[in-house]
Design a protein around this motif. Structure first.
Motif, PDB file in Angstrom:
ATOM      1  N   THR A 225       0.805  -1.226   0.000  1.00  0.00           N
ATOM      2  CA  THR A 225       0.000   0.000   0.000  1.00  0.00           C
ATOM      3  C   THR A 225       0.838   1.276   0.000  1.00  0.00           C
ATOM      4  OG1 THR A 225      -0.142   0.176   2.411  1.00  0.00           O
ATOM      5  CG2 THR A 225      -1.779  -1.229   1.308  1.00  0.00           C
ATOM      6  N   LEU A 226       2.145   1.148   0.154  1.00  0.00           N
ATOM      7  CA  LEU A 226       2.993   2.340   0.254  1.00  0.00           C
ATOM      8  C   LEU A 226       3.636   2.696  -1.080  1.00  0.00           C
ATOM      9  CD1 LEU A 226       4.935   1.844   3.601  1.00  0.00           C
ATOM     10  CD2 LEU A 226       2.761   2.993   3.211  1.00  0.00           C
ATOM     11  N   GLN A 227       3.671   3.983  -1.365  1.00  0.00           N
ATOM     12  CA  GLN A 227       4.403   4.460  -2.533  1.00  0.00           C
ATOM     13  C   GLN A 227       5.877   4.664  -2.199  1.00  0.00           C
ATOM     14  OE1 GLN A 227       3.484   4.747  -5.818  1.00  0.00           O
ATOM     15  NE2 GLN A 227       1.895   3.477  -4.890  1.00  0.00           N
ATOM     16  N   GLN A 228       6.121   5.137  -0.982  1.00  0.00           N
ATOM     17  CA  GLN A 228       7.498   5.299  -0.536  1.00  0.00           C
ATOM     18  C   GLN A 228       7.555   5.173   0.975  1.00  0.00           C
ATOM     19  OE1 GLN A 228       8.725   9.104  -1.912  1.00  0.00           O
ATOM     20  NE2 GLN A 228       7.373  10.232  -0.564  1.00  0.00           N
ATOM     21  N   GLY A 229       8.650   4.621   1.457  1.00  0.00           N
ATOM     22  CA  GLY A 229       8.809   4.469   2.891  1.00  0.00           C
ATOM     23  C   GLY A 229      10.032   3.652   3.222  1.00  0.00           C
ATOM     24  N   LEU A 230      10.043   3.157   4.466  1.00  0.00           N
ATOM     25  CA  LEU A 230      11.142   2.344   4.960  1.00  0.00           C
ATOM     26  C   LEU A 230      10.600   1.173   5.760  1.00  0.00           C
ATOM     27  CD1 LEU A 230      13.527   5.143   6.309  1.00  0.00           C
ATOM     28  CD2 LEU A 230      13.877   3.746   4.256  1.00  0.00           C
ATOM     29  N   LEU A 231      11.268   0.048   5.636  1.00  0.00           N
ATOM     30  CA  LEU A 231      10.989  -1.106   6.481  1.00  0.00           C
ATOM     31  C   LEU A 231      12.237  -1.367   7.304  1.00  0.00           C
ATOM     32  CD1 LEU A 231       9.255  -3.522   7.407  1.00  0.00           C
ATOM     33  CD2 LEU A 231      10.358  -4.848   5.579  1.00  0.00           C
ATOM     34  N   HIS A 232      12.061  -1.325   8.613  1.00  0.00           N
ATOM     35  CA  HIS A 232      13.163  -1.620   9.527  1.00  0.00           C
ATOM     36  C   HIS A 232      12.901  -3.000  10.123  1.00  0.00           C
ATOM     37  CE1 HIS A 232      15.466  -1.452  13.339  1.00  0.00           C
ATOM     38  NE2 HIS A 232      16.344  -0.876  12.540  1.00  0.00           N
ATOM     39  N   VAL A 233      13.917  -3.859  10.109  1.00  0.00           N
ATOM     40  CA  VAL A 233      13.817  -5.222  10.641  1.00  0.00           C
ATOM     41  C   VAL A 233      14.876  -5.368  11.729  1.00  0.00           C
ATOM     42  CG1 VAL A 233      13.835  -7.679  10.086  1.00  0.00           C
ATOM     43  CG2 VAL A 233      13.124  -6.015   8.338  1.00  0.00           C
ATOM     44  N   PHE A 234      14.427  -5.723  12.936  1.00  0.00           N
ATOM     45  CA  PHE A 234      15.298  -5.860  14.103  1.00  0.00           C
ATOM     46  C   PHE A 234      15.126  -7.263  14.677  1.00  0.00           C
ATOM     47  CE2 PHE A 234      15.737  -5.725  18.747  1.00  0.00           C
ATOM     48  CZ  PHE A 234      17.016  -5.213  18.879  1.00  0.00           C
ATOM     49  N   ILE A 235      16.234  -7.924  15.018  1.00  0.00           N
ATOM     50  CA  ILE A 235      16.161  -9.255  15.619  1.00  0.00           C
ATOM     51  C   ILE A 235      16.372  -9.128  17.125  1.00  0.00           C
ATOM     52  CG2 ILE A 235      18.610  -9.797  15.186  1.00  0.00           C
ATOM     53  CD1 ILE A 235      17.558 -12.718  14.570  1.00  0.00           C
ATOM     54  N   LYS A 236      15.495  -9.777  17.888  1.00  0.00           N
ATOM     55  CA  LYS A 236      15.509  -9.664  19.353  1.00  0.00           C
ATOM     56  C   LYS A 236      16.372 -10.755  19.998  1.00  0.00           C
ATOM     57  CE  LYS A 236      11.590  -8.754  21.391  1.00  0.00           C
ATOM     58  NZ  LYS A 236      10.153  -8.729  21.781  1.00  0.00           N
ATOM     59  N   HIS A 237      17.556 -10.960  19.469  1.00  0.00           N
ATOM     60  CA  HIS A 237      18.440 -12.013  19.980  1.00  0.00           C
ATOM     61  C   HIS A 237      19.881 -11.557  19.843  1.00  0.00           C
ATOM     62  CE1 HIS A 237      15.046 -14.798  20.098  1.00  0.00           C
ATOM     63  NE2 HIS A 237      14.684 -14.217  18.971  1.00  0.00           N
ATOM     64  N   SER A 238      20.747 -12.048  20.723  1.00  0.00           N
ATOM     65  CA  SER A 238      22.153 -11.646  20.705  1.00  0.00           C
ATOM     66  C   SER A 238      23.072 -12.723  20.131  1.00  0.00           C
ATOM     67  CB  SER A 238      22.610 -11.281  22.118  1.00  0.00           C
ATOM     68  OG  SER A 238      22.476 -12.396  22.972  1.00  0.00           O
ATOM     69  N   SER A 239      22.488 -13.793  19.596  1.00  0.00           N
ATOM     70  CA  SER A 239      23.312 -14.860  19.012  1.00  0.00           C
ATOM     71  C   SER A 239      22.880 -15.193  17.583  1.00  0.00           C
ATOM     72  CB  SER A 239      23.273 -16.111  19.887  1.00  0.00           C
ATOM     73  OG  SER A 239      21.945 -16.559  20.050  1.00  0.00           O
ATOM     74  N   ALA A 240      22.170 -14.261  16.962  1.00  0.00           N
ATOM     75  CA  ALA A 240      21.775 -14.373  15.557  1.00  0.00           C
ATOM     76  C   ALA A 240      21.852 -12.965  14.969  1.00  0.00           C
ATOM     77  CB  ALA A 240      20.367 -14.946  15.422  1.00  0.00           C
TER      78      ALA A 240
ATOM     79  N   THR B 114      12.730 -14.127  16.924  1.00  0.00           N
ATOM     80  CA  THR B 114      11.689 -13.118  16.807  1.00  0.00           C
ATOM     81  C   THR B 114      12.252 -11.859  16.167  1.00  0.00           C
ATOM     82  OG1 THR B 114      10.576 -13.969  18.777  1.00  0.00           O
ATOM     83  CG2 THR B 114       9.987 -11.748  18.072  1.00  0.00           C
ATOM     84  N   LEU B 115      11.553 -11.378  15.155  1.00  0.00           N
ATOM     85  CA  LEU B 115      11.894 -10.127  14.477  1.00  0.00           C
ATOM     86  C   LEU B 115      10.845  -9.077  14.796  1.00  0.00           C
ATOM     87  CD1 LEU B 115      12.679 -11.464  10.881  1.00  0.00           C
ATOM     88  CD2 LEU B 115      14.270 -11.219  12.806  1.00  0.00           C
ATOM     89  N   VAL B 116      11.259  -7.840  14.929  1.00  0.00           N
ATOM     90  CA  VAL B 116      10.341  -6.708  15.027  1.00  0.00           C
ATOM     91  C   VAL B 116      10.391  -6.000  13.678  1.00  0.00           C
ATOM     92  CG1 VAL B 116       9.764  -4.551  16.191  1.00  0.00           C
ATOM     93  CG2 VAL B 116      10.768  -6.446  17.497  1.00  0.00           C
ATOM     94  N   LEU B 117       9.251  -5.927  13.020  1.00  0.00           N
ATOM     95  CA  LEU B 117       9.136  -5.281  11.715  1.00  0.00           C
ATOM     96  C   LEU B 117       8.443  -3.938  11.905  1.00  0.00           C
ATOM     97  CD1 LEU B 117       7.721  -8.334   9.715  1.00  0.00           C
ATOM     98  CD2 LEU B 117      10.131  -7.748  10.151  1.00  0.00           C
ATOM     99  N   THR B 118       9.070  -2.869  11.478  1.00  0.00           N
ATOM    100  CA  THR B 118       8.478  -1.540  11.589  1.00  0.00           C
ATOM    101  C   THR B 118       8.451  -0.918  10.194  1.00  0.00           C
ATOM    102  OG1 THR B 118       9.383  -1.287  13.820  1.00  0.00           O
ATOM    103  CG2 THR B 118       8.579   0.705  12.736  1.00  0.00           C
ATOM    104  N   LEU B 119       7.265  -0.656   9.713  1.00  0.00           N
ATOM    105  CA  LEU B 119       7.052  -0.100   8.392  1.00  0.00           C
ATOM    106  C   LEU B 119       6.505   1.316   8.542  1.00  0.00           C
ATOM    107  CD1 LEU B 119       6.863  -0.601   5.279  1.00  0.00           C
ATOM    108  CD2 LEU B 119       4.530  -1.395   5.707  1.00  0.00           C
ATOM    109  N   HIS B 120       7.108   2.254   7.832  1.00  0.00           N
ATOM    110  CA  HIS B 120       6.519   3.605   7.815  1.00  0.00           C
ATOM    111  C   HIS B 120       6.709   4.226   6.450  1.00  0.00           C
ATOM    112  CE1 HIS B 120      10.443   5.737   8.496  1.00  0.00           C
ATOM    113  NE2 HIS B 120      10.741   4.622   9.133  1.00  0.00           N
ATOM    114  N   GLY B 121       5.732   5.026   6.098  1.00  0.00           N
ATOM    115  CA  GLY B 121       5.773   5.674   4.804  1.00  0.00           C
ATOM    116  C   GLY B 121       4.397   6.177   4.406  1.00  0.00           C
ATOM    117  N   SER B 122       4.269   6.525   3.131  1.00  0.00           N
ATOM    118  CA  SER B 122       2.993   7.037   2.630  1.00  0.00           C
ATOM    119  C   SER B 122       2.721   6.475   1.240  1.00  0.00           C
ATOM    120  CB  SER B 122       3.031   8.563   2.583  1.00  0.00           C
ATOM    121  OG  SER B 122       4.120   9.023   1.807  1.00  0.00           O
TER     122      SER B 122
END
Length: 140
Positions: free
Chosen positions: A33-48, A132-140
């Protein structure tokens, strides 16, 4: 500007490097649904770890694993942190070298990566549970 955030639990993977681009796209259908934006992917682990690299030739994944296993070997006498076995400290070091997140541009409803690029999970433990990944999408 829209913000969407959710967690994605990945199935357990064996030690090595695994393409997870399609898992992430399926978990975030709002990308379309986005024309432009960013997807940030963060992993909640210290061994991956997470990284972006060549997605076409599967030998790249093996080369990555062989390189990092030689660069950060197990059973070094100077490691003090080995509570969970010989892969414990090397997994933390590899994760620090590669990083815990990637940020990708979104253009016209798609991740704007090169044709030969994909998102990798670097699984650095011999016996890991799902990640577990945290996915954060923002844009318009």
């Amino acid at each position: 500007m829209h913000y969407i955030q959710r967690e994605l639990l990945l199935s357990p993977y064996r030690r090595g490097f695994h393409l997870i681009t399609d898992d992430i796209i399926r978990a975030m259908p709002e990308l379309a649904t986005l024309q432009q934006g960013l997807l940030h992917v963060f992993i909640k682990h210290s061994s991956a770890s997470l990284t972006v690299n060549e997605n076409a030739d599967p030998t790249v994944r093996g080369d990555f694993e062989r390189f990092f296993s030689r660069a950060v070997p197990e059973n070094e006498p100077y490691y003090q942190h080995n509570d969970e076995g010989p892969d414990d400290m090397p997994a933390h070091l590899k994760a620090s070298l590669l990083g815990c997140s990637v940020t990708l541009p979104v253009t016209a409803g798609r991740l704007n990566m090169g044709i030969w690029q994909g998102i990798y999970l670097g699984e650095h433990r011999d016996r890991a549970s799902g990640r577990t990944l945290v996915l954060t999408l923002h844009g318009s």
